[in-house]
Design a protein around this motif. Structure first.
Motif, mmCIF file in Angstrom:
data_model
loop_
_atom_site.group_PDB
_atom_site.id
_atom_site.type_symbol
_atom_site.label_atom_id
_atom_site.label_comp_id
_atom_site.label_asym_id
_atom_site.label_seq_id
_atom_site.Cartn_x
_atom_site.Cartn_y
_atom_site.Cartn_z
ATOM 1 N N ARG A 41 0.810 -1.217 0.000
ATOM 2 C CA ARG A 41 0.000 0.000 0.000
ATOM 3 C C ARG A 41 0.844 1.268 0.000
ATOM 4 N N GLU A 87 0.700 5.482 -1.755
ATOM 5 C CA GLU A 87 0.953 6.725 -1.060
ATOM 6 C C GLU A 87 2.135 7.457 -1.688
ATOM 7 N N LEU A 123 -8.734 -0.985 5.396
ATOM 8 C CA LEU A 123 -7.519 -0.548 6.077
ATOM 9 C C LEU A 123 -6.559 0.112 5.089
ATOM 10 N N GLU A 145 -5.228 3.820 5.545
ATOM 11 C CA GLU A 145 -3.792 4.082 5.665
ATOM 12 C C GLU A 145 -3.331 5.108 4.630
ATOM 13 N N THR A 170 -2.035 8.788 5.754
ATOM 14 C CA THR A 170 -0.656 9.141 5.378
ATOM 15 C C THR A 170 -0.629 10.469 4.638
#
Length: 176
Positions: A20, A24, A129, A133, A137
Protein backbone atom coordinates in the motif's frame (compact mmCIF):
# COMPACT_ATOMS: atom_id res chain seq x y z
CA UNK A 1 12.30 26.13 -3.43
CA UNK A 2 14.52 28.97 -2.35
CA UNK A 3 16.50 28.01 0.72
CA UNK A 4 15.90 24.29 0.40
CA UNK A 5 15.44 22.85 3.81
CA UNK A 6 14.84 19.17 3.79
CA UNK A 7 15.10 16.38 1.32
CA UNK A 8 13.93 12.83 1.49
CA UNK A 9 14.30 9.95 -0.90
CA UNK A 10 11.82 7.16 -1.21
CA UNK A 11 13.68 4.21 -2.65
CA UNK A 12 11.50 1.35 -1.57
CA UNK A 13 11.75 2.49 2.06
CA UNK A 14 8.33 4.14 1.89
CA UNK A 15 6.67 0.77 1.48
CA UNK A 16 5.14 0.05 4.87
CA UNK A 17 5.81 -3.69 5.02
CA UNK A 18 3.28 -4.21 2.27
CA UNK A 19 2.24 -2.87 -1.11
CA UNK A 20 0.00 0.00 0.00
CA UNK A 21 2.90 2.40 0.57
CA UNK A 22 3.46 2.48 -3.16
CA UNK A 23 0.07 4.13 -3.69
CA UNK A 24 0.95 6.73 -1.06
CA UNK A 25 4.34 7.35 -2.72
CA UNK A 26 2.60 7.87 -6.04
CA UNK A 27 0.20 10.27 -4.34
CA UNK A 28 3.15 12.30 -3.11
CA UNK A 29 4.69 12.26 -6.59
CA UNK A 30 1.42 13.53 -8.07
CA UNK A 31 1.11 16.26 -5.47
CA UNK A 32 4.80 17.21 -5.73
CA UNK A 33 4.47 17.43 -9.50
CA UNK A 34 1.79 20.09 -9.10
CA UNK A 35 -0.94 17.98 -10.70
CA UNK A 36 -3.10 18.68 -7.66
CA UNK A 37 -2.64 21.57 -5.25
CA UNK A 38 -1.88 20.26 -1.78
CA UNK A 39 -4.00 22.96 -0.10
CA UNK A 40 -7.08 21.76 -2.01
CA UNK A 41 -6.61 18.22 -0.81
CA UNK A 42 -5.53 19.16 2.70
CA UNK A 43 -8.60 21.37 3.25
CA UNK A 44 -11.25 19.14 1.62
CA UNK A 45 -11.67 15.69 3.14
CA UNK A 46 -14.06 14.56 0.38
CA UNK A 47 -11.54 15.56 -2.28
CA UNK A 48 -8.85 13.66 -0.38
CA UNK A 49 -11.04 10.53 -0.14
CA UNK A 50 -11.85 10.68 -3.85
CA UNK A 51 -8.22 11.38 -4.61
CA UNK A 52 -7.03 8.33 -2.70
CA UNK A 53 -9.57 6.17 -4.53
CA UNK A 54 -8.47 7.73 -7.81
CA UNK A 55 -4.85 6.88 -6.95
CA UNK A 56 -5.85 3.26 -6.33
CA UNK A 57 -7.65 3.25 -9.70
CA UNK A 58 -4.88 4.86 -11.69
CA UNK A 59 -1.90 3.23 -9.96
CA UNK A 60 -2.93 -0.18 -8.64
CA UNK A 61 -0.01 -1.96 -7.08
CA UNK A 62 -0.95 -5.63 -7.12
CA UNK A 63 -1.78 -7.91 -10.04
CA UNK A 64 -3.69 -11.09 -9.40
CA UNK A 65 -2.08 -14.44 -10.16
CA UNK A 66 -4.39 -17.38 -10.78
CA UNK A 67 -3.92 -21.04 -11.60
CA UNK A 68 -5.84 -22.44 -14.56
CA UNK A 69 -8.30 -25.03 -13.16
CA UNK A 70 -8.92 -26.99 -16.37
CA UNK A 71 -7.67 -27.07 -19.95
CA UNK A 72 -9.41 -24.40 -22.03
CA UNK A 73 -8.89 -22.38 -25.15
CA UNK A 74 -9.41 -18.65 -24.57
CA UNK A 75 -9.41 -16.30 -27.55
CA UNK A 76 -7.14 -18.61 -29.49
CA UNK A 77 -4.73 -19.33 -26.64
CA UNK A 78 -4.48 -22.80 -25.13
CA UNK A 79 -4.40 -22.69 -21.34
CA UNK A 80 -3.54 -25.93 -19.58
CA UNK A 81 -4.60 -27.04 -16.12
CA UNK A 82 -1.95 -25.86 -13.67
CA UNK A 83 -0.72 -22.97 -15.84
CA UNK A 84 -0.31 -19.69 -13.98
CA UNK A 85 -1.78 -16.51 -15.44
CA UNK A 86 -1.37 -12.93 -14.31
CA UNK A 87 -4.37 -10.62 -14.31
CA UNK A 88 -3.14 -7.00 -14.25
CA UNK A 89 -5.69 -5.09 -12.18
CA UNK A 90 -4.54 -1.83 -13.79
CA UNK A 91 -6.37 -2.71 -16.98
CA UNK A 92 -9.80 -2.46 -15.36
CA UNK A 93 -9.14 1.06 -14.08
CA UNK A 94 -7.83 2.11 -17.51
CA UNK A 95 -10.84 0.80 -19.44
CA UNK A 96 -12.56 3.67 -21.27
CA UNK A 97 -15.89 1.84 -20.92
CA UNK A 98 -15.48 2.00 -17.11
CA UNK A 99 -13.82 5.41 -16.62
CA UNK A 100 -13.98 8.53 -18.77
CA UNK A 101 -10.49 9.65 -19.81
CA UNK A 102 -8.91 6.81 -17.83
CA UNK A 103 -5.28 7.88 -18.27
CA UNK A 104 -5.98 11.21 -16.54
CA UNK A 105 -5.65 11.44 -12.79
CA UNK A 106 -8.78 13.35 -11.77
CA UNK A 107 -9.08 14.14 -8.06
CA UNK A 108 -12.66 15.33 -8.73
CA UNK A 109 -13.76 12.10 -10.47
CA UNK A 110 -17.10 11.04 -9.01
CA UNK A 111 -17.59 7.59 -10.53
CA UNK A 112 -14.40 5.60 -9.96
CA UNK A 113 -14.31 2.01 -11.19
CA UNK A 114 -11.33 -0.25 -10.58
CA UNK A 115 -10.34 -3.76 -9.55
CA UNK A 116 -7.35 -2.79 -7.42
CA UNK A 117 -8.69 -4.80 -4.49
CA UNK A 118 -9.87 -7.76 -6.57
CA UNK A 119 -13.44 -8.98 -6.57
CA UNK A 120 -15.74 -11.79 -5.55
CA UNK A 121 -14.15 -14.42 -3.32
CA UNK A 122 -10.74 -12.90 -4.05
CA UNK A 123 -11.67 -9.43 -2.75
CA UNK A 124 -8.95 -8.01 -0.50
CA UNK A 125 -9.96 -8.42 3.12
CA UNK A 126 -7.82 -5.41 4.07
CA UNK A 127 -9.22 -2.97 1.52
CA UNK A 128 -10.76 -0.66 4.11
CA UNK A 129 -7.52 -0.55 6.08
CA UNK A 130 -5.55 0.14 2.88
CA UNK A 131 -7.81 3.08 2.02
CA UNK A 132 -7.59 4.44 5.56
CA UNK A 133 -3.79 4.08 5.66
CA UNK A 134 -3.38 5.90 2.35
CA UNK A 135 -5.74 8.67 3.40
CA UNK A 136 -4.18 9.19 6.84
CA UNK A 137 -0.66 9.14 5.38
CA UNK A 138 -1.51 11.87 2.87
CA UNK A 139 -3.50 13.89 5.46
CA UNK A 140 -0.68 13.85 7.98
CA UNK A 141 2.02 14.51 5.39
CA UNK A 142 0.15 17.52 3.99
CA UNK A 143 -0.55 18.83 7.49
CA UNK A 144 3.15 18.76 8.35
CA UNK A 145 4.72 19.46 4.95
CA UNK A 146 2.20 21.49 2.93
CA UNK A 147 4.70 22.68 0.32
CA UNK A 148 7.04 20.23 -1.38
CA UNK A 149 8.19 19.24 -4.80
CA UNK A 150 10.20 16.65 -6.63
CA UNK A 151 13.91 17.37 -6.30
CA UNK A 152 15.53 18.86 -9.40
CA UNK A 153 16.57 16.06 -11.72
CA UNK A 154 14.45 13.53 -9.83
CA UNK A 155 13.31 10.83 -12.18
CA UNK A 156 10.98 8.30 -10.50
CA UNK A 157 11.32 4.80 -11.90
CA UNK A 158 8.19 2.66 -12.08
CA UNK A 159 8.26 -1.15 -11.99
CA UNK A 160 5.45 -3.57 -12.80
CA UNK A 161 4.89 -7.23 -12.05
CA UNK A 162 2.96 -9.05 -9.32
CA UNK A 163 3.59 -6.00 -7.11
CA UNK A 164 4.26 -2.63 -8.71
CA UNK A 165 6.85 -0.30 -7.24
CA UNK A 166 8.30 3.15 -7.66
CA UNK A 167 11.91 4.06 -6.86
CA UNK A 168 13.85 7.32 -6.81
CA UNK A 169 11.17 9.58 -5.36
CA UNK A 170 13.29 12.42 -4.04
CA UNK A 171 11.22 15.17 -2.43
CA UNK A 172 12.32 18.57 -1.13
CA UNK A 173 10.56 21.18 1.00
CA UNK A 174 11.45 24.53 2.60
CA UNK A 175 12.67 24.93 6.16
CA UNK A 176 9.99 26.04 8.54
Amino acid sequence: FDNQGYAIGFNGTFTICDDRGETEARGLIVTASGIVRSAEVRDDEIKLMRGVEELFRRFPVVSEARMVARDIRFRGVDLKRGDMILVPTALHGLDEAQNIDPMALDWDRKKINHATFGGGPHRCVGLHLARLEAMVTLQEWLKRIPEFSLAPGCNPVYHSGIVAAVDNVDLIWPRS
